[in-house]
Design an enzyme around this catalytic site. Structure first.
Site, mmCIF file in Angstrom:
data_model
loop_
_atom_site.group_PDB
_atom_site.id
_atom_site.type_symbol
_atom_site.label_atom_id
_atom_site.label_comp_id
_atom_site.label_asym_id
_atom_site.label_seq_id
_atom_site.Cartn_x
_atom_site.Cartn_y
_atom_site.Cartn_z
ATOM 1 N N HIS A 181 0.831 -1.200 0.000
ATOM 2 C CA HIS A 181 0.000 0.000 0.000
ATOM 3 C C HIS A 181 0.870 1.255 0.000
ATOM 4 C CE1 HIS A 181 -3.209 2.616 2.146
ATOM 5 N NE2 HIS A 181 -3.519 2.512 0.864
ATOM 6 N N GLU A 198 0.416 -0.899 -4.932
ATOM 7 C CA GLU A 198 -0.700 0.042 -4.975
ATOM 8 C C GLU A 198 -0.127 1.440 -4.842
ATOM 9 O OE1 GLU A 198 -3.818 2.733 -3.361
ATOM 10 O OE2 GLU A 198 -1.856 2.206 -2.514
ATOM 11 N N ASP A 235 -0.993 5.995 -5.868
ATOM 12 C CA ASP A 235 -2.017 7.007 -6.132
ATOM 13 C C ASP A 235 -1.528 8.034 -7.146
ATOM 14 O OD1 ASP A 235 -3.783 6.204 -3.723
ATOM 15 O OD2 ASP A 235 -1.817 6.570 -2.817
ATOM 16 N N HIS A 260 -0.790 10.816 -2.724
ATOM 17 C CA HIS A 260 -2.121 10.447 -2.256
ATOM 18 C C HIS A 260 -3.030 11.650 -2.012
ATOM 19 C CE1 HIS A 260 -5.153 9.452 0.832
ATOM 20 N NE2 HIS A 260 -5.197 8.270 0.241
#
Length: 269
Positions: free
Chosen positions: A16, A43, A45, A58
């Site tokens: 993450h 993962e 953003d 993010h």
């Protein structure tokens, strides 16, 4: 490639924002360290800078994860990369920068088997960011990529315009959610469930809808075992170590029993 995850029995672990628990999130260092651990997926953003460069960050603002102040979209790429994106986490990480998506893609060339969870953050230009990311990945096997967003309109666009696999979230967590048989859930391949909401009943509900079920973020042994008890083997983790260790132990036991790897090829988690 991502079809391997369909109803998968093996524990599959996504880092993450990289290795978020131990390194400044969404930096190249955090991604490198997650990859060295052996995560199966990254993962991250994406947002657009003022000059429409796709940046890996993010928050809507730079306030939390850099030494700057203001909205990401109010800075050019060069201005964003002048900010320190490491010192906020620990002094030893001072000097780390916000990477561009292009820089992350360059890093990923050395890891062709790693799956990608590309999260498009909600914003007025999120669909543009999604289109730009898809264009940059044109030489990538889209079978290895899943696109995620909390904005149902973005997911619908990616699904309808490009025919790509998407992950959304339970209705109450999403913007612009469209109910009904042809609504948001019909555009989703997978659903991500927070550990705060995860129950066996909710997992069964979404599986009955034909969705793959992921959870986030089981970051210790207790929460990983709870996720497994709920029937979830696909996990996005701030700290990937517990899930990877449990997954490897399970795979060792399974291989010893029947000599078969559920995903085929090399053993995964």
């Amino acid at each position: 490639m991502i079809e391997r995850l369909q109803d998968c029995e093996a524990v599959v672990v996504a880092g993450h924002r990289g290795y978020k628990s131990n390194y400044p999130e969404n930096t190249l260092l955090a991604f490198e360290q997650a990859l060295k651990l052996g995560v199966h997926m990254l993962e991250f953003d994406l947002r657009l800078s003022k000059d429409n460069v796709i940046m890996v960050i993010h928050d809507e603002t730079v306030d939390r994860t850099t030494d700057g102040k203001g909205k990401v979209g109010d800075f050019s790429c060069k201005e964003l990369q002048r900010l320190d994106a490491g010192r906020w986490f620990a002094e030893r990480f001072a000097g780390l920068r916000i990477p561009t998506f292009e820089e992350l893609c360059e890093l990923l060339k050395a890891y062709p088997d790693v799956l990608l969870n590309v999260e498009i953050k909600p914003s007025f230009n999120a669909i543009e960011a999604a289109g730009g990311a898809i264009a940059m990945l044109k030489n990538t096997d889209f079978g290895a990529v899943r696109f995620t967003s909390f904005d149902a309109a973005v997911l619908a666009h990616i699904h309808d315009a490009y025919g790509l696999k998407t992950q959304g979230f339970p209705q109450a967590q999403m913007y612009n959610f469209v109910p009904g048989d042809n609504g948001t859930y019909s555009k989703m391949w997978a659903v991500g469930i927070s550990m705060k909401l995860l129950t066996p009943e909710l997992v069964e509900q979404f599986r009955d809808m034909g969705l793959q079920v992921w959870c986030y973020c089981p970051d210790d042994l207790k929460s990983v075992y709870y996720a497994l008890g709920c029937g979830v083997t696909l996990m996005t983790c701030n700290n990937p170590v517990p899930a990877l260790e449990i997954g490897r132990h399970r795979e060792t036991l399974r291989s010893a029993k029947n000599g078969r790897n559920p995903l085929g090829g090399a053993t995964v988690g």
